[in-house]
Scaffold this motif. Sequence first.
Motif, PDB file in Angstrom:
ATOM      1  N   LYS A  22       0.836  -1.203   0.000  1.00  0.00           N
ATOM      2  CA  LYS A  22       0.000   0.000   0.000  1.00  0.00           C
ATOM      3  C   LYS A  22       0.870   1.252   0.000  1.00  0.00           C
ATOM      4  O   LYS A  22       0.561   2.246  -0.676  1.00  0.00           O
ATOM      5  N   GLU A  72       2.158   1.816  -3.436  1.00  0.00           N
ATOM      6  CA  GLU A  72       1.094   2.334  -4.295  1.00  0.00           C
ATOM      7  C   GLU A  72       0.840   3.818  -4.029  1.00  0.00           C
ATOM      8  O   GLU A  72       0.613   4.602  -4.962  1.00  0.00           O
ATOM      9  N   ARG A  73       0.877   4.210  -2.764  1.00  0.00           N
ATOM     10  CA  ARG A  73       0.676   5.625  -2.421  1.00  0.00           C
ATOM     11  C   ARG A  73       1.811   6.474  -2.976  1.00  0.00           C
ATOM     12  O   ARG A  73       1.592   7.588  -3.470  1.00  0.00           O
ATOM     13  N   LYS A 100       1.309   6.910  -6.666  1.00  0.00           N
ATOM     14  CA  LYS A 100       0.223   7.850  -6.955  1.00  0.00           C
ATOM     15  C   LYS A 100       0.670   9.289  -6.734  1.00  0.00           C
ATOM     16  O   LYS A 100       0.334  10.188  -7.517  1.00  0.00           O
ATOM     17  N   GLU A 152       5.221  13.156  -1.542  1.00  0.00           N
ATOM     18  CA  GLU A 152       4.613  12.046  -0.801  1.00  0.00           C
ATOM     19  C   GLU A 152       4.574  12.370   0.686  1.00  0.00           C
ATOM     20  O   GLU A 152       5.495  12.991   1.236  1.00  0.00           O
ATOM     21  N   ASP A 175      -0.693  10.157   3.477  1.00  0.00           N
ATOM     22  CA  ASP A 175      -1.451   9.967   2.243  1.00  0.00           C
ATOM     23  C   ASP A 175      -2.391   8.767   2.374  1.00  0.00           C
ATOM     24  O   ASP A 175      -2.015   7.722   2.923  1.00  0.00           O
ATOM     25  N   GLY A 176      -3.603   8.933   1.849  1.00  0.00           N
ATOM     26  CA  GLY A 176      -4.543   7.815   1.805  1.00  0.00           C
ATOM     27  C   GLY A 176      -5.422   7.666   3.025  1.00  0.00           C
ATOM     28  O   GLY A 176      -6.285   6.784   3.049  1.00  0.00           O
TER      29      GLY A 176
END
Length: 267
Positions: A123, A126-127, A130, A138, A142-143
């Motif tokens: 995860k 993936e963050r 993105k 970043e 995030d998320g």
Amino acid sequence: MAAGDQTARLLEVMARLRDPQTGCPWDVEQTFATIAPYTIEEAYEVADAIQREDLSDLKGELGDLLFQVVFHSRMAEEAGAFAYDDVAGHIADKMIKRHPHVFGNQEGIDSAGAQTLNWEAQKAAERAEKAKQDGRRESALDGVALGLPALTRAEKLQKRASRVGFDFPDVGPVVGKIVEELDEVQAELDAGDDVRLAEEIGDLLFAVTNLARFRKIDPEAALRGANDRFAKRFRAVEAGLERDGKRPQDATLEEMDRHWNAAKKAT
């Protein structure tokens, strides 16, 4: 009827409900924004059925939640964005990717704890990807969705910060922070500044959530338990007053406290 047939049937039901000419006027006028609160509500009703260990209710509540997925998917399909099959395919692809020890040949994931670490690492990757695609810096936060219940979001923010080393070393300072925040609440009560008081109450709740996280207690579950105990005890107060020939609005605080203390001892 096979499972796939029932899914096709449900999708057809949704399509007919949304038909601009022959559908339901209420369903036709809905949007993602107007349906979102119902989606959240249905998710909580699923959790409630699980907590009550009522499998009959759980079947119905899962159906209601599935209908929400179908509803959003149908509106997206009408907008030319995606359809239900795209949603199902996306989550299937994601689960396969995040379980390489099941669907691939990755070794070393032989416990739930190891899988949790592997899941979080994927995860995080993936963050990061993105953020790169979005052209922004970043962040460890995030998320963490804005729409989460406040206690849940607070816990997730704290967990994310903890992973990069921003955390108390032990439980002592966590409790100290609660005391500090409570003192600041009292100071704003004395000052009479309700704007600042709201901020300090928020800080106090955040600090209490941090204590729950630190001791691996789900703050949402802890508060739900407190809510349930309050409701059970207050109903006992009402029952006790009824035996006395009174209603709560006719009783004194002392009378209600007497029944409350009796209910508290009983539970």
